[in-house]
Design a protein around this motif. Structure first.
Motif, PDB file in Angstrom:
ATOM      1  N   SER A  94      -8.019  -4.957  20.745  1.00  0.00           N
ATOM      2  CA  SER A  94      -7.947  -3.952  21.799  1.00  0.00           C
ATOM      3  C   SER A  94      -6.484  -3.705  22.152  1.00  0.00           C
ATOM      4  O   SER A  94      -5.678  -4.626  22.208  1.00  0.00           O
ATOM      5  N   LYS A  95      -6.149  -2.450  22.401  1.00  0.00           N
ATOM      6  CA  LYS A  95      -4.772  -2.107  22.783  1.00  0.00           C
ATOM      7  C   LYS A  95      -4.452  -2.568  24.200  1.00  0.00           C
ATOM      8  O   LYS A  95      -3.297  -2.778  24.535  1.00  0.00           O
ATOM      9  N   TRP A  96      -5.470  -2.705  25.042  1.00  0.00           N
ATOM     10  CA  TRP A  96      -5.231  -2.958  26.460  1.00  0.00           C
ATOM     11  C   TRP A  96      -5.643  -4.342  26.928  1.00  0.00           C
ATOM     12  O   TRP A  96      -5.196  -4.793  27.952  1.00  0.00           O
ATOM     13  N   ASP A  97      -6.533  -4.997  26.208  1.00  0.00           N
ATOM     14  CA  ASP A  97      -7.059  -6.273  26.676  1.00  0.00           C
ATOM     15  C   ASP A  97      -6.963  -7.314  25.561  1.00  0.00           C
ATOM     16  O   ASP A  97      -7.703  -7.235  24.579  1.00  0.00           O
ATOM     17  N   PRO A  98      -6.081  -8.306  25.675  1.00  0.00           N
ATOM     18  CA  PRO A  98      -5.937  -9.297  24.611  1.00  0.00           C
ATOM     19  C   PRO A  98      -7.171 -10.180  24.433  1.00  0.00           C
ATOM     20  O   PRO A  98      -7.301 -10.854  23.412  1.00  0.00           O
ATOM     21  N   LYS A  99      -8.089 -10.177  25.382  1.00  0.00           N
ATOM     22  CA  LYS A  99      -9.308 -10.984  25.269  1.00  0.00           C
ATOM     23  C   LYS A  99     -10.453 -10.223  24.611  1.00  0.00           C
ATOM     24  O   LYS A  99     -11.578 -10.697  24.578  1.00  0.00           O
ATOM     25  N   LYS A 100     -10.151  -9.052  24.071  1.00  0.00           N
ATOM     26  CA  LYS A 100     -11.189  -8.209  23.479  1.00  0.00           C
ATOM     27  C   LYS A 100     -10.738  -7.738  22.101  1.00  0.00           C
ATOM     28  O   LYS A 100      -9.584  -7.402  21.897  1.00  0.00           O
ATOM     29  N   LEU A 101     -11.679  -7.746  21.159  1.00  0.00           N
ATOM     30  CA  LEU A 101     -11.420  -7.128  19.868  1.00  0.00           C
ATOM     31  C   LEU A 101     -12.644  -6.330  19.462  1.00  0.00           C
ATOM     32  O   LEU A 101     -13.728  -6.521  19.988  1.00  0.00           O
ATOM     33  N   TRP A 102     -12.414  -5.397  18.554  1.00  0.00           N
ATOM     34  CA  TRP A 102     -13.495  -4.559  18.031  1.00  0.00           C
ATOM     35  C   TRP A 102     -13.757  -4.954  16.600  1.00  0.00           C
ATOM     36  O   TRP A 102     -12.839  -5.142  15.815  1.00  0.00           O
ATOM     37  N   ILE A 103     -15.032  -5.047  16.268  1.00  0.00           N
ATOM     38  CA  ILE A 103     -15.416  -5.303  14.889  1.00  0.00           C
ATOM     39  C   ILE A 103     -16.306  -4.143  14.451  1.00  0.00           C
ATOM     40  O   ILE A 103     -17.208  -3.740  15.180  1.00  0.00           O
ATOM     41  N   SER A 110     -26.174   3.883   9.784  1.00  0.00           N
ATOM     42  CA  SER A 110     -24.906   4.450  10.242  1.00  0.00           C
ATOM     43  C   SER A 110     -23.835   3.356  10.282  1.00  0.00           C
ATOM     44  O   SER A 110     -24.147   2.182  10.124  1.00  0.00           O
ATOM     45  N   THR A 111     -22.620   3.788  10.542  1.00  0.00           N
ATOM     46  CA  THR A 111     -21.575   2.816  10.826  1.00  0.00           C
ATOM     47  C   THR A 111     -21.625   2.517  12.325  1.00  0.00           C
ATOM     48  O   THR A 111     -22.218   3.263  13.095  1.00  0.00           O
ATOM     49  N   PHE A 112     -21.017   1.412  12.708  1.00  0.00           N
ATOM     50  CA  PHE A 112     -21.032   1.029  14.114  1.00  0.00           C
ATOM     51  C   PHE A 112     -19.842   0.148  14.428  1.00  0.00           C
ATOM     52  O   PHE A 112     -19.144  -0.320  13.538  1.00  0.00           O
ATOM     53  N   ARG A 113     -19.620  -0.058  15.722  1.00  0.00           N
ATOM     54  CA  ARG A 113     -18.610  -1.000  16.171  1.00  0.00           C
ATOM     55  C   ARG A 113     -19.175  -1.782  17.339  1.00  0.00           C
ATOM     56  O   ARG A 113     -20.117  -1.339  18.008  1.00  0.00           O
ATOM     57  N   GLN A 114     -18.596  -2.948  17.541  1.00  0.00           N
ATOM     58  CA  GLN A 114     -19.058  -3.820  18.605  1.00  0.00           C
ATOM     59  C   GLN A 114     -17.852  -4.559  19.169  1.00  0.00           C
ATOM     60  O   GLN A 114     -17.000  -5.039  18.419  1.00  0.00           O
ATOM     61  N   ALA A 115     -17.782  -4.639  20.476  1.00  0.00           N
ATOM     62  CA  ALA A 115     -16.694  -5.374  21.118  1.00  0.00           C
ATOM     63  C   ALA A 115     -17.053  -6.851  21.180  1.00  0.00           C
ATOM     64  O   ALA A 115     -18.198  -7.218  21.435  1.00  0.00           O
ATOM     65  N   LEU A 116     -16.069  -7.704  20.915  1.00  0.00           N
ATOM     66  CA  LEU A 116     -16.207  -9.138  21.105  1.00  0.00           C
ATOM     67  C   LEU A 116     -15.244  -9.531  22.211  1.00  0.00           C
ATOM     68  O   LEU A 116     -14.070  -9.147  22.184  1.00  0.00           O
ATOM     69  N   HIS A 117     -15.733 -10.279  23.176  1.00  0.00           N
ATOM     70  CA  HIS A 117     -14.946 -10.666  24.346  1.00  0.00           C
ATOM     71  C   HIS A 117     -14.781 -12.181  24.380  1.00  0.00           C
ATOM     72  O   HIS A 117     -15.768 -12.913  24.263  1.00  0.00           O
ATOM     73  N   TYR A 118     -13.551 -12.647  24.560  1.00  0.00           N
ATOM     74  CA  TYR A 118     -13.298 -14.065  24.754  1.00  0.00           C
ATOM     75  C   TYR A 118     -13.484 -14.376  26.233  1.00  0.00           C
ATOM     76  O   TYR A 118     -12.872 -13.741  27.087  1.00  0.00           O
ATOM     77  N   GLU A 119     -14.359 -15.347  26.521  1.00  0.00           N
ATOM     78  CA  GLU A 119     -14.630 -15.730  27.906  1.00  0.00           C
ATOM     79  C   GLU A 119     -14.619 -17.244  28.023  1.00  0.00           C
ATOM     80  O   GLU A 119     -15.644 -17.888  27.846  1.00  0.00           O
ATOM     81  N   TRP A 120     -13.450 -17.801  28.278  1.00  0.00           N
ATOM     82  CA  TRP A 120     -13.287 -19.232  28.535  1.00  0.00           C
ATOM     83  C   TRP A 120     -14.006 -20.113  27.527  1.00  0.00           C
ATOM     84  O   TRP A 120     -14.920 -20.851  27.869  1.00  0.00           O
ATOM     85  N   GLY A 121     -13.599 -20.022  26.274  1.00  0.00           N
ATOM     86  CA  GLY A 121     -14.153 -20.879  25.239  1.00  0.00           C
ATOM     87  C   GLY A 121     -15.417 -20.368  24.594  1.00  0.00           C
ATOM     88  O   GLY A 121     -16.001 -21.048  23.754  1.00  0.00           O
ATOM     89  N   ARG A 122     -15.839 -19.168  24.937  1.00  0.00           N
ATOM     90  CA  ARG A 122     -17.037 -18.562  24.350  1.00  0.00           C
ATOM     91  C   ARG A 122     -16.707 -17.148  23.905  1.00  0.00           C
ATOM     92  O   ARG A 122     -15.807 -16.515  24.438  1.00  0.00           O
ATOM     93  N   ILE A 123     -17.490 -16.654  22.976  1.00  0.00           N
ATOM     94  CA  ILE A 123     -17.353 -15.275  22.523  1.00  0.00           C
ATOM     95  C   ILE A 123     -18.640 -14.543  22.896  1.00  0.00           C
ATOM     96  O   ILE A 123     -19.741 -14.985  22.548  1.00  0.00           O
TER      97      ILE A 123
END
Length: 132
Positions: A94-103, A110-123
């Protein structure tokens, strides 16, 4: 940041750490062998180095692809496995949040994307967003 693909020892440890249902898919008679095709370092927080590794099992058009997120220190520990369909996954921070990435991935629908969020030792996986 992109990194070299995991070496043989780390690959074996990561594959061994996968949930039983995922290992079962890769052990199926029609499965070839899971192959890592990309790896990235992710630092969602300054002192939290994580590894993102992506790969596929099988051959197109029937391959099964996914991504894992793991801590490497003190020993490899899986934080999450995410199926991404039949296309090799693409990972973007993510450009704005280092705890988030897109896969991004895709299936026959279809094609798709999903956000993954780091939350204190969990995804935590966000909602799947399809490009229909």
């Amino acid at each position: 940041d992109p990194r070299a693909r995991p070496d043989a020892e780390l690959r074996a440890q990561l594959l061994e750490s996968l949930p039983p249902d995922v290992r079962e898919v890769f052990a199926a008679p029609d499965a070839l062998s899971f192959s890592f095709n990309g790896a990235w370092d992710w630092r969602p927080m300054g002192n939290v180095p994580l590894l993102i590794a992506t790969g596929c099992d099988g051959a197109p058009p029937n391959q099964r692809c996914g991504a894992l997120v793991a801590e490497l220190v003190p020993a490899p520990q899986l934080l999450g496995w995410f199926w991404v369909g039949i296309f090799p996954p693409v990972v973007r921070l993510s450009k704005w949040d280092p705890k988030k990435l897109w896969i991004s991935g895709g299936d026959r629908r279809s094609t798709f994307r999903q956000a993954l969020h780091y939350e204190w030792g969990r995804i935590r996986a966000g909602e799947l967003v399809r490009n229909e």
